[in-house]
Design a protein around this motif. Structure first.
Motif, PDB file in Angstrom:
ATOM      1  N   ALA A 165       0.870  -1.179   0.000  1.00 45.66           N
ATOM      2  CA  ALA A 165       0.000   0.000   0.000  1.00 45.66           C
ATOM      3  C   ALA A 165       0.903   1.224   0.000  1.00 45.66           C
ATOM      4  O   ALA A 165       1.787   1.343   0.845  1.00 45.66           O
ATOM      5  N   ALA A 166       0.678   2.113  -0.938  1.00 48.00           N
ATOM      6  CA  ALA A 166       1.530   3.289  -1.072  1.00 48.00           C
ATOM      7  C   ALA A 166       0.657   4.517  -1.258  1.00 48.00           C
ATOM      8  O   ALA A 166      -0.355   4.470  -1.963  1.00 48.00           O
ATOM      9  N   ALA A 167       1.058   5.608  -0.629  1.00 49.78           N
ATOM     10  CA  ALA A 167       0.264   6.832  -0.730  1.00 49.78           C
ATOM     11  C   ALA A 167       1.155   8.047  -0.610  1.00 49.78           C
ATOM     12  O   ALA A 167       2.220   8.002   0.012  1.00 49.78           O
ATOM     13  N   VAL A 168       0.697   9.151  -1.187  1.00 52.89           N
ATOM     14  CA  VAL A 168       1.377  10.433  -1.034  1.00 52.89           C
ATOM     15  C   VAL A 168       0.316  11.522  -1.017  1.00 52.89           C
ATOM     16  O   VAL A 168      -0.716  11.417  -1.672  1.00 52.89           O
ATOM     17  N   GLY A 169       0.575  12.567  -0.233  1.00 52.73           N
ATOM     18  CA  GLY A 169      -0.366  13.676  -0.167  1.00 52.73           C
ATOM     19  C   GLY A 169      -1.584  13.341   0.667  1.00 52.73           C
ATOM     20  O   GLY A 169      -1.520  12.576   1.628  1.00 52.73           O
ATOM     21  N   LEU A 170      -2.724  13.916   0.276  1.00 57.66           N
ATOM     22  CA  LEU A 170      -3.945  13.813   1.064  1.00 57.66           C
ATOM     23  C   LEU A 170      -4.863  12.700   0.558  1.00 57.66           C
ATOM     24  O   LEU A 170      -4.971  12.470  -0.652  1.00 57.66           O
ATOM     25  N   SER A 171      -5.533  12.042   1.482  1.00 62.11           N
ATOM     26  CA  SER A 171      -6.618  11.146   1.111  1.00 62.11           C
ATOM     27  C   SER A 171      -7.825  11.995   0.738  1.00 62.11           C
ATOM     28  O   SER A 171      -7.846  13.219   0.944  1.00 62.11           O
ATOM     29  N   LEU A 172      -8.840  11.366   0.204  1.00 60.25           N
ATOM     30  CA  LEU A 172     -10.060  12.100  -0.145  1.00 60.25           C
ATOM     31  C   LEU A 172     -10.641  12.793   1.079  1.00 60.25           C
ATOM     32  O   LEU A 172     -10.987  13.984   1.027  1.00 60.25           O
ATOM     33  N   ALA A 173     -10.756  12.061   2.188  1.00 58.96           N
ATOM     34  CA  ALA A 173     -11.341  12.632   3.411  1.00 58.96           C
ATOM     35  C   ALA A 173     -10.503  13.793   3.929  1.00 58.96           C
ATOM     36  O   ALA A 173     -11.039  14.825   4.360  1.00 58.96           O
ATOM     37  N   GLU A 174      -9.178  13.645   3.885  1.00 58.47           N
ATOM     38  CA  GLU A 174      -8.306  14.714   4.367  1.00 58.47           C
ATOM     39  C   GLU A 174      -8.426  15.957   3.490  1.00 58.47           C
ATOM     40  O   GLU A 174      -8.443  17.100   3.989  1.00 58.47           O
ATOM     41  N   ALA A 175      -8.507  15.762   2.189  1.00 53.64           N
ATOM     42  CA  ALA A 175      -8.627  16.898   1.279  1.00 53.64           C
ATOM     43  C   ALA A 175      -9.945  17.629   1.492  1.00 53.64           C
ATOM     44  O   ALA A 175      -9.996  18.867   1.480  1.00 53.64           O
ATOM     45  N   GLU A 176     -11.003  16.876   1.714  1.00 56.99           N
ATOM     46  CA  GLU A 176     -12.305  17.505   1.956  1.00 56.99           C
ATOM     47  C   GLU A 176     -12.302  18.263   3.272  1.00 56.99           C
ATOM     48  O   GLU A 176     -12.840  19.383   3.356  1.00 56.99           O
ATOM     49  N   ARG A 177     -11.684  17.685   4.306  1.00 54.06           N
ATOM     50  CA  ARG A 177     -11.609  18.383   5.594  1.00 54.06           C
ATOM     51  C   ARG A 177     -10.782  19.665   5.484  1.00 54.06           C
ATOM     52  O   ARG A 177     -11.028  20.635   6.198  1.00 54.06           O
ATOM     53  N   ALA A 178      -9.792  19.656   4.597  1.00 56.34           N
ATOM     54  CA  ALA A 178      -8.952  20.836   4.411  1.00 56.34           C
ATOM     55  C   ALA A 178      -9.648  21.930   3.605  1.00 56.34           C
ATOM     56  O   ALA A 178      -9.104  23.031   3.446  1.00 56.34           O
ATOM     57  N   GLY A 179     -10.823  21.623   3.092  1.00 61.80           N
ATOM     58  CA  GLY A 179     -11.598  22.631   2.376  1.00 61.80           C
ATOM     59  C   GLY A 179     -11.363  22.687   0.878  1.00 61.80           C
ATOM     60  O   GLY A 179     -11.864  23.608   0.213  1.00 61.80           O
ATOM     61  N   TYR A 180     -10.642  21.725   0.319  1.00 60.50           N
ATOM     62  CA  TYR A 180     -10.428  21.718  -1.125  1.00 60.50           C
ATOM     63  C   TYR A 180     -11.658  21.148  -1.842  1.00 60.50           C
ATOM     64  O   TYR A 180     -12.339  20.260  -1.318  1.00 60.50           O
ATOM     65  N   ARG A 181     -11.924  21.658  -3.021  1.00 63.11           N
ATOM     66  CA  ARG A 181     -12.950  21.063  -3.882  1.00 63.11           C
ATOM     67  C   ARG A 181     -12.259  19.974  -4.704  1.00 63.11           C
ATOM     68  O   ARG A 181     -11.429  20.262  -5.565  1.00 63.11           O
ATOM     69  N   VAL A 182     -12.568  18.745  -4.388  1.00 64.01           N
ATOM     70  CA  VAL A 182     -11.830  17.636  -4.985  1.00 64.01           C
ATOM     71  C   VAL A 182     -12.766  16.586  -5.574  1.00 64.01           C
ATOM     72  O   VAL A 182     -13.950  16.519  -5.236  1.00 64.01           O
ATOM     73  N   ARG A 183     -12.170  15.790  -6.415  1.00 61.75           N
ATOM     74  CA  ARG A 183     -12.865  14.644  -7.010  1.00 61.75           C
ATOM     75  C   ARG A 183     -11.945  13.435  -6.924  1.00 61.75           C
ATOM     76  O   ARG A 183     -10.754  13.531  -7.266  1.00 61.75           O
ATOM     77  N   ALA A 184     -12.471  12.335  -6.447  1.00 62.37           N
ATOM     78  CA  ALA A 184     -11.705  11.092  -6.396  1.00 62.37           C
ATOM     79  C   ALA A 184     -11.903  10.315  -7.682  1.00 62.37           C
ATOM     80  O   ALA A 184     -13.036  10.139  -8.155  1.00 62.37           O
ATOM     81  N   VAL A 185     -10.793   9.873  -8.255  1.00 62.68           N
ATOM     82  CA  VAL A 185     -10.829   9.067  -9.473  1.00 62.68           C
ATOM     83  C   VAL A 185     -10.242   7.706  -9.133  1.00 62.68           C
ATOM     84  O   VAL A 185      -9.084   7.611  -8.717  1.00 62.68           O
ATOM     85  N   ASP A 186     -11.019   6.643  -9.306  1.00 65.52           N
ATOM     86  CA  ASP A 186     -10.598   5.298  -8.924  1.00 65.52           C
ATOM     87  C   ASP A 186     -10.440   4.406 -10.149  1.00 65.52           C
ATOM     88  O   ASP A 186     -11.232   4.495 -11.105  1.00 65.52           O
ATOM     89  N   VAL A 187      -9.444   3.548 -10.100  1.00 61.08           N
ATOM     90  CA  VAL A 187      -9.205   2.575 -11.163  1.00 61.08           C
ATOM     91  C   VAL A 187      -8.862   1.234 -10.534  1.00 61.08           C
ATOM     92  O   VAL A 187      -8.053   1.163  -9.604  1.00 61.08           O
TER      93      VAL A 187
END
Length: 476
Positions: A371-393
Motif C-alpha cells: 500500500a503506497a500513498a502520497v499527499g492527502l486522502s479524499l477525506a483529508e482533502a475535503e476536511r482541508a476545504g479543497y474542492r476535490v474529485r476522487a478518481v478510482d481505477v
C-alpha cells in the motif's frame, strides 16, 4: 571526582540516527564544526530496529507471494520459508547490531562523535556523560539539533511490563519464530509484522481497536491488506481492545473487551509512538520534558533562535525519509543563519522550507499487497476545504498488472483539486506498487497540472500504465 572536558562547536547534534547523521553531513559540508552525541548505536532506530530489519524480513515473504502468482514458477515455491535463513539475512542487514561501519562513515564527514547520554544543560549547551565516567560539556556557537527520534508507546495496562511484551524493536530483532503471536494495532508496524510472522510460521491474531487496518490511508488500502492477511491465515478482529494480559508458565493470556481469551507465546503492541525527549534536559531551556517539539518550516523550535528539532521529535511526519529531508532543510538553514545569509523559510518549496511535510509525504507499507500513498486522502482533502474529485481505477484494467501476476488484485485513486486541476493525493494498492509512488510524489510535490500529466506517457506494458487509466477516467 568526575573528569570534565569542555569543547566548543558550531553545531551540536543530539542523536546519530539517519536524521542526525544527515544534519551533521549538511553542516559539515557547509564548513561548520559539528559534534554528534549518541547513547545507543550510530545509525539509530531505522538501521537496527525499524526500516532495515523489517524490510529484510518482508522481502522473502513478498518475493514468495509474487512468485506464487506467476504460472510456470508457482509450483517451485509452494514450500515454507526457511525461517532460519530469513532471520540470518536480517541479522546481516543490521550488521548484527554493530555500528562500526556507520560510526566510521559519520567520522569520515569530519564530525566528532561523542558516545554517551546527552542532555541540554542550558541554552546552546549539551553535557554528555560517557560510559567511562568522563563528562563532556559541549557548547554550540550557532545551533543544537535534537534528533533523538521516537519510541514505542505502550498502553497503561496493569502488569504489562511483567509479561515482557514486544514492541517494534523486539518484533524486528527476534531470533525465534513464536508459535502464536497476538498483534495489537492496525497501523504500519502492526500490518507489516503480522505479514512477516504469519509467513514465517506463527499463528497470528490481530486486534484492532478501530474499524479496520491502515486507518490513515484510503479505506480500500486497509480492506485489501486485511483480506490478504486473512487469506494467509491470520485472524483479524476489529473493534476490539485489550483489557488485560498475563503470563503463566510461559503462556500469555490476552483478555479483550469482548470477553475473548486468547492464548499466545508473544504479544506485540504497535499502538503508537512517543517522542524521545523525556530525559534530554528540555526543562533547562523552558520546554516540557517528554513533549513533541513544535517547529517552523526551517525546523527551528518555536520561541528559540538556536534550537532545532528534526525528524520524529517534531511530530510532522514520523518517517525516515521525511526526517532525512528535514535534516537537509535544517542543515541548510543552520548554515545560512551562521553565515548571515537570507533564508527562504517563508517561501513554499524553498531551500530552507520543509513544505513537503504538509503537502507531499510519501509512504509505502510493505505488506502483501503493498500500500503506497502520497499527499492527502479524499477525506483529508475535503476536511482541508479543497474542492476535490476522487478518481478510482481497478488495477486489473492495466495490462502490466496482469503480466506481473495472475489474478492481480489492486486499486488506485487520485484525488484531483477540480479548481486548480492538480493532484492533492494518490493512493496505490497492489503487488509492486511501492516502486510507483515516486512518480506520484513528483506529480503532487510539483503541482503538475492534470493536462500536462496527459503528456507523461507511461511505458507499456508496465503497472505504471495505471496513470493513463486514471487520466482517462478523469477525462471521461
Amino acid at each position: 571526582m568526575t573528569e570534565t572536558e569542555t569543547s566548543t562547536y558550531d553545531v551540536v547534534v543530539l542523536g546519530a540516527g539517519p536524521v542526525g547523521e544527515n544534519v551533521a553531513d549538511r553542516t559539515r559540508a557547509a564548513g561548520l564544526s559539528t559534534a554528534v552525541v549518541e547513547s545507543e548505536l550510530v545509525g539509530g532506530e531505522c538501521s537496527y530496529w525499524a526500516c532495515m530489519p523489517s524490510k529484510a524480513l518482508l522481502r522473502p515473504v513478498i518475493a514468495r507471494a509474487d512468485a506464487r502468482r506467476v504460472p510456470g514458477i508457482a509450483h517451485a515455491v509452494q514450500g515454507p520459508l526457511d525461517a532460519a535463513a530469513v532471520l540470518a539475512r536480517r541479522n546481516a542487514e543490521t550488521s548484527h547490531w554493530q555500528d562500526d561501519g556507520q560510526a566510521g562513515w559519520l567520522e569520515s564527514t569530519g564530525a566528532d562523535l561523542y558516545r554517551g547520554h546527552g542532555r541540554l544543560t542550558g541554552p546552546r549547551t549539551v553535557t554528555v556523560t560517557g560510559a567511562d565516567g568522563v563528562r563532556h560539556v559541549l557548547t554550540a556557537r550557532h545551533a543544537v539539533a535534537v534528533c533523538t527520534g521516537s519510541r514505542a508507546r505502550l498502553p497503561d495496562l496493569p502488569g504489562l511490563a511483567d509479561v515482557r511484551p514486544w514492541t517494534s524493536r523486539e518484533a524486528t530483532s527476534a531470533q525465534h519464530v513464536p508459535g502464536r503471536l497476538v498483534v495489537v494495532g492496525g497501523g504500519v508496524v502492526a500490518t507489516e509484522m503480522a505479514t512477516v510472522w504469519q509467513a514465517l510460521g506463527s499463528r497470528v491474531t490481530v486486534l484492532v481497536r478501530g474499524k479496520g487496518l491502515l486507518s490513515r490511508m484510503e479505506p480500500f488500502a486497509g480492506e485489501l491488506v486485511a483480506e490478504s492477511l486473512a487469506e494467509a491465515g491470520a485472524d483479524i478482529r476489529t473493534g476490539t481492545s485489550v483489557t488485560s494480559v498475563s503470563r503463566a508458565d510461559g503462556v500469555l493470556t490476552v483478555v479483550t473487551d469482548r470477553g475473548d481469551r486468547i492464548e499466545a507465546d508473544e504479544i506485540l503492541f504497535a499502538t503508537g509512538r512517543a517522542p524521545r525527549t523525556d530525559d534530554i534536559g528540555l526543562d533547562t531551556v523552558g520546554l516540557e520534558p517528554g513533549s513533541w517539539l513544535e517547529t517552523d518550516d526551517s525546523l527551528r523550535v518555536t520561541g528559540t533562535d538556536w534550537l532545532y528539532a528534526v525528524g520524529d521529535v517534531n511530530h510532522r511526519a514520523l518517517l525516515t525519509h521525511q526526517g532525512k529531508y528535514q535534516a537537509r532543510i535544517a542543515g541548510a538553514a543552520i548554515a545560512a543563519r551562521a553565515a548571515g545569509d537570507p533564508l527562504t523559510e517563508a517561501v513554499p518549496w524553498g531551500a530552507h522550507s520543509a513544505t513537503a511535510d504538509r503537502h507531499a509525504v510519501p509512504q509505502v507499507v510493505f505488506t502483501d499487497p503493498e500500500a503506497a500513498a502520497v499527499g492527502l486522502s479524499l477525506a483529508e482533502a475535503e476536511r482541508a476545504g479543497y474542492r476535490v474529485r476522487a478518481v478510482d481505477v481497478d488495477l486489473t484494467s492495466v495490462a502490466g498488472a496482469g503480466l506481473y501476476a495472475a489474478g492481480y488484485k489492486g486499486r488506485a485513486r487520485m484525488v484531483v483539486d477540480v479548481e486548480e486541476e492538480i493532484l492533492r493525493g494518490v493512493t496505490l494498492v497492489g503487488p509492486g506498487v511501492g516502486e510507483l509512488i515516486h512518480s506520484a510524489t513528483i506529480a503532487v510535490a510539483g503541482r503538475v497540472p492534470v493536462g500536462r500529466l496527459w503528456h507523461a506517457v507511461p511505458a507499456y506494458p508496465t503497472i505504471s500504465e495505471v496513470w493513463l487509466r486514471l487520466l482517462e477516467a478523469y477525462r471521461g
